[in-house]
Design a protein around this motif. Structure first.
Motif, PDB file in Angstrom:
ATOM      1  N   GLY A  51     113.242  81.905  44.566  1.00 17.37           N
ATOM      2  CA  GLY A  51     113.390  83.450  43.939  1.00 17.37           C
ATOM      3  C   GLY A  51     112.359  83.740  43.288  1.00 17.37           C
ATOM      4  O   GLY A  51     111.311  83.135  42.820  1.00 17.37           O
ATOM      5  N   TYR A  52     112.522  85.288  42.889  1.00 18.90           N
ATOM      6  CA  TYR A  52     111.680  86.075  41.953  1.00 18.90           C
ATOM      7  C   TYR A  52     110.293  85.689  41.950  1.00 18.90           C
ATOM      8  O   TYR A  52     109.762  86.065  43.301  1.00 18.90           O
ATOM      9  N   GLY A  53     109.464  85.275  40.998  1.00 18.88           N
ATOM     10  CA  GLY A  53     108.015  85.401  41.353  1.00 18.88           C
ATOM     11  C   GLY A  53     107.617  84.277  42.340  1.00 18.88           C
ATOM     12  O   GLY A  53     106.666  84.372  43.195  1.00 18.88           O
ATOM     13  N   THR A  54     108.351  83.216  42.520  1.00 17.24           N
ATOM     14  CA  THR A  54     108.031  82.080  43.515  1.00 17.24           C
ATOM     15  C   THR A  54     107.977  82.682  45.064  1.00 17.24           C
ATOM     16  O   THR A  54     107.398  82.540  45.830  1.00 17.24           O
ATOM     17  N   LEU A  55     109.404  83.569  45.174  1.00 16.84           N
ATOM     18  CA  LEU A  55     109.562  84.356  46.344  1.00 16.84           C
ATOM     19  C   LEU A  55     108.427  85.208  46.627  1.00 16.84           C
ATOM     20  O   LEU A  55     107.712  85.368  47.853  1.00 16.84           O
ATOM     21  N   LEU A  56     108.131  85.903  45.735  1.00 18.42           N
ATOM     22  CA  LEU A  56     107.103  87.256  45.881  1.00 18.42           C
ATOM     23  C   LEU A  56     105.578  86.346  46.223  1.00 18.42           C
ATOM     24  O   LEU A  56     105.092  87.119  47.131  1.00 18.42           O
ATOM     25  N   GLY A  57     105.336  85.471  45.487  1.00 20.20           N
ATOM     26  CA  GLY A  57     103.971  84.776  45.861  1.00 20.20           C
ATOM     27  C   GLY A  57     104.082  84.202  47.257  1.00 20.20           C
ATOM     28  O   GLY A  57     102.878  84.304  48.033  1.00 20.20           O
ATOM     29  N   ALA A  58     105.034  83.570  47.661  1.00 20.73           N
ATOM     30  CA  ALA A  58     105.169  83.066  48.862  1.00 20.73           C
ATOM     31  C   ALA A  58     105.107  83.786  50.174  1.00 20.73           C
ATOM     32  O   ALA A  58     104.477  83.442  51.048  1.00 20.73           O
ATOM     33  N   ILE A  59     105.445  85.187  49.737  1.00 16.07           N
ATOM     34  CA  ILE A  59     105.524  86.254  50.872  1.00 16.07           C
ATOM     35  C   ILE A  59     104.068  87.037  50.744  1.00 16.07           C
ATOM     36  O   ILE A  59     103.409  87.265  51.840  1.00 16.07           O
ATOM     37  N   ARG A  60     103.863  87.479  49.564  1.00 19.47           N
ATOM     38  CA  ARG A  60     102.791  88.535  49.423  1.00 19.47           C
ATOM     39  C   ARG A  60     101.497  87.453  49.389  1.00 19.47           C
ATOM     40  O   ARG A  60     100.445  88.108  49.980  1.00 19.47           O
ATOM     41  N   ASP A  61     101.422  86.436  48.492  1.00 17.91           N
ATOM     42  CA  ASP A  61      99.903  85.871  48.413  1.00 17.91           C
ATOM     43  C   ASP A  61      99.984  84.498  49.232  1.00 17.91           C
ATOM     44  O   ASP A  61      98.841  83.980  49.182  1.00 17.91           O
TER      45      ASP A  61
END
Length: 227
Positions: A51-61
């Motif tokens: 979730g949240y920043g971890t999910l964003l990092g996994a997808i975007r970065d």
């Protein structure tokens, strides 16, 4: 601090002041921590999503975000008591509880890097809440698996909708949080007050904050409903 388990036993822990700007994430430690907590949850048959920043990092970065500070996992409230009742087993893995909210939230730490676990309760057929954080219930019901740092993890299938609701249309642009000493002191003071104030005062504050955050969540739902 104390956490009461279903068998009547008490789990004691020492709170750790956690706040934005505390330190940036150690990617090596956090990769190991994510693998370790994933193994622990899988053994208990507890389902979760990034979730949240971890999910964003996994997808975007395709990695942890450089300026992030922790790992975020989201779970259904159904698993909260199971997790709490197994805290002594969690200790054996090296993790220690450093923050706890009986409404369905706790933070665990290992090697000075921590994981936030959000246990969400349904508030209706569409939405769920954890301590003033709101999500679409479908994020838990409709998931996919992705490879992240060499391991398989579950995420919501409609992760872009999550990003829109949480970060807005600029979710794909990295924006580093800017901390200062005043914000840091305020966050530390809030943590201290939460631990010493009477429970009923905390509940009144939580209720007011939850109402305000829910209103903003519904505004975002309406804004992005056709996207």
């Amino acid at each position: 601090m104390k956490i009461y388990k279903d068998d009547g036993s008490i789990y004691k822990f020492k709170p750790e002041p956690l706040y934005l700007g505390r330190k940036k994430i150690n990617k090596i430690n956090s990769k190991k921590n994510l693998e370790l907590i994933s193994c622990f949850l899988n053994k208990l048959e507890i389902k979760y999503v990034l979730g949240y920043g971890t999910l964003l990092g996994a997808i975007r970065d395709k990695d942890f975000i450089n300026h992030d500070e922790d790992i975020d996992l989201c779970l259904k409230i159904d698993y909260f008591k199971i997790f709490i009742n197994n805290l002594d087993e969690l200790d054996k893995t090296g993790f220690k509880v450093v923050r706890f909210d009986e409404r369905g939230f706790l933070s665990i730490m290992l090697n000075n890097d921590y994981i936030d676990l959000y246990f969400f309760s349904n508030i209706n057929d569409q939405y769920c809440e954890c301590c003033g954080n709101f999500l679409l219930s479908d994020f838990f019901n409709n998931t996919i698996e992705i490879d992240f740092l060499g391991n398989k993890y579950s995420i919501p299938k409609e992760y872009e909708k999550w990003f829109l609701l949480e970060y807005g249309e600029t979710w794909n642009i990295p924006i580093e949080y800017k901390q200062n000493i005043i914000k840091e002191k305020i966050q530390i003071t809030k943590t201290y007050l939460k631990n010493i104030l009477p429970k009923f005062l905390c509940q009144l504050y939580y209720k007011k904050q939850s109402k305000l955050k829910y209103a903003k969540f519904i505004e975002r739902i309406n804004k992005y409903k056709n996207k």
